[in-house]
Every structure is written in structure tokens, then in C-alpha cells.
Design an enzyme around this catalytic site. Structure first.
Site: not given
Length: 688
Positions: A236-237, A242-243, A459-460
Site C-alpha cells: 500500500g501507499p 502497514k507497520t 486568476h483564482e
């Protein structure tokens, strides 16, 4: 060496050191206490002139030893100058006159021997004797000290090279360098992490819990002929837990648990990695049933045979070969379960991934909204929170966040609250923490001209306008023109968590990303470099649509995606096809740019009103857009919860947008959370 000895820190070398120090101290103390020393020759000459000296012996032509007679003792007793008081102070320690006469007084340095003898024998008529003494202790020390220093340097250097006698029995001495460095959790030793501490990850947790059940109650499964799985690979990412799952296994399983990293097998000596693998499995078999956990297994598990031209005897491949043999070789390996974790499963060797070695591959994915809520509940426990804090709201505001990101977010919110002298963490602190993590630190003191500020506002406002008007664009949360990190302005969206993405959804997202530059051209009739990040995102997305997802009619239903990374240096298509792909990508981007221009032209008055509000307030929210544009008619799609678990895609299935590292879907699990926001920078493409 037993555990008690290790804990006490006692070593036999301390005995040798204490004996040596004691011997040196006794020698120095004895020599200092057994004689009286003087420095001035004149003191001796005065005693000789007064007939107070019994005899003088010149030792090794360097010093003079002499004894006093009765007259000499009376002289040092009565004289109050020079070194006489010092001599009498020492003589008083002797109980009788006879012992005082036998006490030896030493003139440490006689200077030139000829002048000294001439002063005594010719001028004063006093005959001197001569003698030679050997300092055995000094001689031995002079010979042994250099060798001792060399030995100590060698000893400490070898301890450094071999790990300094660290835990796990590996490398305390040079001869133990091939021993395993695994940390053992046994006999009540635990990580203090249980499955209750692991929030979310329901599917992965179920499979891990079942492995622990295999070890606790094997008879339940073996009675019907089932075999205990040999291994499970957590994939997995980064930051998804995981750990943490492995720590929970170590805390829950009542069997020996060996924990180490893939890099622990790597050493500067040839053959050490394979030796450590053998030693690790030998220890695990002796304590079976047991569990071995190898974190970041890709450090030794990479596919073999790719770099043979550079290294004919690859130490890493030898280590991997030994690991493959130990996991499922000719010998038996019953009672030992292997857990491993990696976020690079695509680079692992196929022999390592097969059934019989890793029977289960457990995918630990990015948490969805419900799992994020559970993770928040775990990390919010130690914080002092304001009353009525909505955890559901926090879960909705953090799409694409991993478990590690959420833990960091909670800590950042607490730091912000403490910085503001608050006693409790409030909702606004969490929103500020999201802004800090996603967009970067505010830079209100950045020098920006009036014209630049107006350009940024337009722009925003362009991004905000298109995202509000298009059906499949991500709903807007906030727009700001306050510089953050490397961006001069940013727009925050709340993307829907989709499992699949349609062509229309991708096109609307591209149009929204291009709206910033389109607004600049519409209002100012010129464009700037501020759209760099937008163009980069749109270009990746367009190439993914044409060459990976098969969403272009001219190129057709083909995908040139290489999931295994085998064609890293070659193109899987011809030059003619490459030309067609480039043309279609250009046409696709240009069509969405013109679409953005058209929509903004139809709502120019509202666009400029929004920009003016941005210039005044610097930050606007969803409520401000509703005042200008009215209610947004597009409602988010209803989330349908399946009663049955979804079937995993086969290995040769089409890659997800996460695999291609594009922004094709908003809930991309491997992307950084910051990509959920639109940002503009002042960097020109030539600066990249």
C-alpha cells in the site's frame, strides 16, 4: 551472555582496567611516600658544609641520594629557610633518631655531573659513591603502552564496524557479524499496540487477525485439513498503516515475534546478508510457532537479473536467493509465518510473490471517509477538544489523507491552538491545520504589486467561477490570494470520492484547471506564468486520457501503460502514433481552454465581482459564491454502500489513476493531499 548480564552492563574488561589502575596507583604512591625529595643543590651543599651529611650516592648520573647524621638532623630542625622545614616535616614522621638517620633524601636533578662532583670532592672534600638502578615498572610500561593503545584503537574500531554489540545478537564482535539483527518480542515483551489501536483498514485487519488466530488455535484449521499460510505481504501507499498492523500483531500474538528491516541484511562484507537470513530462520524455527516481520522488503526483494552488467556477483541477489530458499525450499519450514511490508510491490521479484512464499497479498489502501472518521477518533483521544466538535466534518475535509497525514493534522491543530494561547482545540484550528499542510505556511509579508495582486485575484476567481458552474467540477470550499508556500494564491476544493471517473468528469476538471489562465486573457488580454501548476496538471491528465485510459476516439481503445515498468527507456508505440497522441492532447487541452473562455465570457460581470471581493477580503468561502452566483444546482452523487465486499481487479486490469501519478481522479490515494487544491505560482516554465 545471559539477559541479566546484559542488563547489568558488567564486563570482565572492567576487572582488567581496575587492576591496571590500581597497580599504577600503588607504584606512584609508594615511590612518593618512601623518600624525601628536594630540588635545590644549594641545600645539599649547605648540609655538607655543616658536616650534616652521612653519605652521598650518585644514581644513574642523574640524581643524588644522601642520608643525614645527627648534626644534619639538628640543622634541618633549627633552620627556618630554604627546604629545611620541608625535610624536617617529613623526618618528624619517623619515631626514632636512628630511623631518621636512615631516611633517604633525594636531590632529583644534579645537573652537570662534572660540576657536581667538583663542587663536592675538590671544593668540600666529600667523597661520593656511584650506583645504577633499573626502573622495571617504567621500562615495562614504556614497551607495553604503545601496543596497548594500538589494541584499544583496533578493539573500538571493530566494535563500531560490527554494530557496537547492538540488540538481537548481531555484530557485538567481528565473529558475530553474520548473526541476525532482528528484534525479538518474546516472554511477555510487547509493542503495547493492539488491534484496537488500528482504526479503519477493516479488510486488511480481518486477514491479519485470522493469521494470529492460526497461531493461537491451529487445531481449529488443521482438523479439517487446512494448512497455515506461510506468509502475508502488506502492500500500500506510504502512511496507510502497514507497520502499525505489524506492531499490532506483535502486541496481540502470544508467540515469538522477530522484527527487522530489509536494510538490516545489507552489510559491507560479502555473504553477510545470506548468513543473517539463515541465522534469522534458524532462531525462528527453534522458537516455532513464530512470526518474522520484514519491513521495507523491497530493499532485498527487487527483481533479479536487471543489473548483471554492472555487478557480476550481486550481494543483494545472494541475500534474496537465500531468503527464497528459506521461505519455501527443500527443507521444512513449519510453524514460521512471514509478514512483510512494502509500498513498491511492482519492483519485487516474481519468485518472491508467488503462492507458497507469500500466500496472501493484503492491500492497505488509502482510507475512505468512514475509515478517516475512525482514525480521527483514535488520534483525537489525547487532545483537549472543544464541546461539540464534528468528527464527520473533519473526515469530509480530508480527502486523500492517509493515517499518517491525519495524525500529523491532529498534532498540527493542537500546536496552532497552543500558539493562540487556547486551552482547547477548536474546529477552526483543524481548518487552519489543513490549510497549513495542503497549501503551506502563510506569507503575508511577501512583496506583491497592485497589478500582480489583481492578476492573482482574477486568476483564482476564474477557477472558482468554472468550478461552481460545471456539473462535474469539484465543489469549492475556499479561495484565497494570500501567498502560501510557493503559491501566490490557492483554491480549495472538496472532491467527491469516486471509484471510477467518466470522460465528462475529467473534461470538467480540465476546464476548471484552465479557467485561471482563461480569466487572465479575458480580462487583461494577456497571460502570465502563474498558471504553471495548472498546465502541468492538465497536461498529465490529457496524456493519461489519450494514451492510458483509451478515452480518445482517434487513438482508440488502447493503453500504453506499463504497470511493471519494463519499458522505462523505450516507447511502446511508433513515431506516427506518438505524433497522433501529441496532436490529440493539444486539441483536447485547447478545446477545454476555449470552453472556459466561453463560460467566463457569459458570466464576466460575476467573475469581476468575485475578484473585487477577493481583493478586499483576501479570503472568500462557499457562502460568498452563493451570494454572487446563487445556489449551486449540482448536488454530490449519493454514496451507495455495498453489502458485499467489492471484488478486486485482476492483475492485468486497467491501471487506476493513482498508478499513473496523474490528477485524473480527485481521491487519488498515492498523491500528496496538497494536490486536492489548485494553486498558482510565479515561476516561469523556464525556471523548472
Amino acid at each position: 551472555m545471559s539477559e541479566d548480564k546484559k542488563k547489568s552492563g558488567f564486563s570482565v574488561y572492567w576487572i582488567y582496567a581496575l587492576a591496571g589502575v590500581g597497580f599504577i596507583a600503588i607504584q606512584l604512591f609508594y615511590s612518593a611516600e618512601s623518600r624525601i625529595t628536594i630540588d635545590r643543590k644549594q641545600t645539599l651543599f649547605e648540609l655538607v658544609d655543616s658536616s650534616g651529611v652521612e653519605k652521598i650516592t650518585i644514581i644513574n648520573d642523574q640524581r643524588a641520594n644522601f642520608q643525614l647524621n645527627g648534626r644534619g638532623i639538628e640543622l634541618v630542625k633549627t633552620f627556618k629557610k630554604g627546604e629545611f622545614p620541608k625535610i624536617w616535616k617529613q623526618l618528624k614522621k619517623e619515631p626514632s633518631i636512628e630511623k631518621q638517620k636512615k631516611t633517604e633524601i633525594v636531590l632529583e636533578s644534579i645537573g652537570d655531573l662534572g660540576n657536581f662532583e667538583n663542587s663536592l670532592e675538590k671544593e668540600r672534600g666529600f667523597e661520593c659513591a656511584r650506583d645504577t638502578e633499573t626502573d622495571y615498572f617504567g621500562t615495562i610500561l614504556a614497551y607495553l603502552l604503545p601496543f596497548g593503545i594500538i589494541f584499544l584503537i583496533w578493539f573500538f574500531v571493530m566494535r563500531r564496524m560490527t554494530g557496537g554489540g547492538g540488540s538481537g545478537g548481531g555484530g557485538g564482535q567481528i565473529f558475530n557479524i553474520g548473526k541476525s539483527k532482528a528484534q525479538l518480542y518474546d516472554k511477555g515483551k510487547s509493542t503495547n499496540v493492539t488491534f484496537k489501536d488500528v482504526a479503519g483498514l477493516q479488510g486488511a485487519k480481518e486477514e491479519i487477525v485470522e493469521i494470529v488466530e492460526f497461531l493461537k488455535n491451529p487445531k481449529k484449521y488443521t482438523d479439517i485439513g487446512a494448512k497455515i499460510p506461510k506468509g502475508a505481504l502488506l502492500v500500500g501507499p506510504p502512511g496507510t498503516g502497514k507497520t502499525l498492523l505489524a506492531k499490532a500483531v506483535a502486541g496481540e500474538a502470544k508467540v515469538p515475534f522477530f522484527s527487522l528491516s530489509g536494510s538490516d541484511f545489507v552489510e559491507m562484507f560479502v555473504g553477510v546478508g545470506a548468513s543473517r537470513v539463515r541465522d534469522l530462520f534458524r532462531q525462528a524455527k527453534e522458537k516455532a510457532p513464530s512470526i518474522i516481520f520484514i519491513d521495507e522488503i523491497d530493499a532485498i526483494g527487487r527483481a533479479r537479473g536487471k543489473n548483471n552488467g554492472f555487478n557480476s556477483n550481486d550481494e543483494r541477489e545472494n541475500t534474496l536467493n537465500q531468503l527464497l530458499t528459506e521461505m519455501d525450499g527443500f527443507g521444512t519450514n513449519s510453524g514460521v509465518i512471514i509478514l512483510a511490508a512494502t509500498n513498491r510491490a511492482d519492483v519485487l521479484d516474481s519468485a518472491l510473490m508467488r503462492a507458497g512464499r507469500f500466500d496472501r497479498q493484503i492491500y492497505v489502501d488509502m482510507p475512505d471517509i468512514n475509515e478517516r472518521k475512525e482514525i480521527f477518533q483514535v488520534h483525537l483521544k489525547p487532545l483537549k477538544l472543544e464541546e461539540g466538535l464534528d468528527i464527520d466534518f473533519l473526515a469530509k475535509q480530508t480527502p486523500g489523507f492517509s493515517g499518517a497525514d491525519i495524525a500529523n493534522l491532529c498534532n498540527e491543530a493542537a500546536l496552532i491552538a497552543a500558539r493562540k494561547e487556547k486551552k482547547k482545540v477548536a474546529k477552526q484550528d483543524f481548518l487552519d491545520a489543513v490549510d497549513r499542510i495542503v497549501g503551506g505556511l502563510e506569507k503575508k509579508n511577501k512583496i506583491i504589486t497592485k497589478d500582480e495582486k489583481k492578476t492573482i485575484a482574477i486568476h483564482e476567481a476564474g477557477h472558482a467561477t468554472i468550478s461552481w458552474l460545471l456539473e462535474y467540477a469539484n465543489p469549492l470550499v475556499k479561495v484565497t490570494i494570500v501567498p502560501r508556500g510557493q503559491s501566490l494564491g490557492a483554491a480549495w476544493y472538496l472532491p467527491e470520492e469516486r471509484s471510477i471517473t467518466t470522460t465528462e468528469q475529467l473534461l470538467d476538471q480540465m476546464c476548471s484547471a484552465l479557467a485561471g489562465r482563461a480569466a487572465e486573457e479575458l480580462v487583461f488580454s494577456k497571460i502570465s506564468t502563474g498558471a504553471l501548476s495548472d498546465l502541468e496538471k492538465v497536461t498529465k491528465q490529457a496524456y493519461a486520457m489519450v494514451s492510458i485510459y483509451g478515452l480518445n476516439k482517434r487513438v482508440g481503445n488502447v493503453s500504453f501503460y506499463d504497470s511493471q515498468g519494463r519499458d522505462a527507456f523505450t516507447k511502446p508505440y511508433s513515431d506516427d502514433t506518438a505524433k497522433v497522441i501529441d496532436q490529440e492532447v493539444s486539441m483536447l487541452i485547447e478545446s477545454q481552454y476555449q470552453r472556459a473562455l466561453k463560460i467566463l465570457g457569459e458570466h464576466r460581470d460575476k467573475l469581476e465581482a468575485l475578484a473585487e471581493k477577493l481583493l478586499v477580503d483576501e479570503v472568500i468561502f462557499k457562502e460568498n459564491l452563493e451570494e454572487i452566483f446563487g445556489k449551486r444546482q449540482w448536488e454530490p452523487a449519493e454514496i451507495v454502500e455495498e453489502s458485499q465486499p467489492a471484488v478486486e481487479a485482476p492483475e492485468d486490469a486497467a491501471p487506476t489513476p493513482e498508478d499513473t501519478n496523474t490528477d485524473a481522479t480527485p481521491n487519488s490515494s498515492t498523491e500528496d493531499p496538497s494536490e486536492d487544491s489548485e494553486s498558482t505560482t510565479d515561476e516561469a516554465p523556464s525556471d523548472q
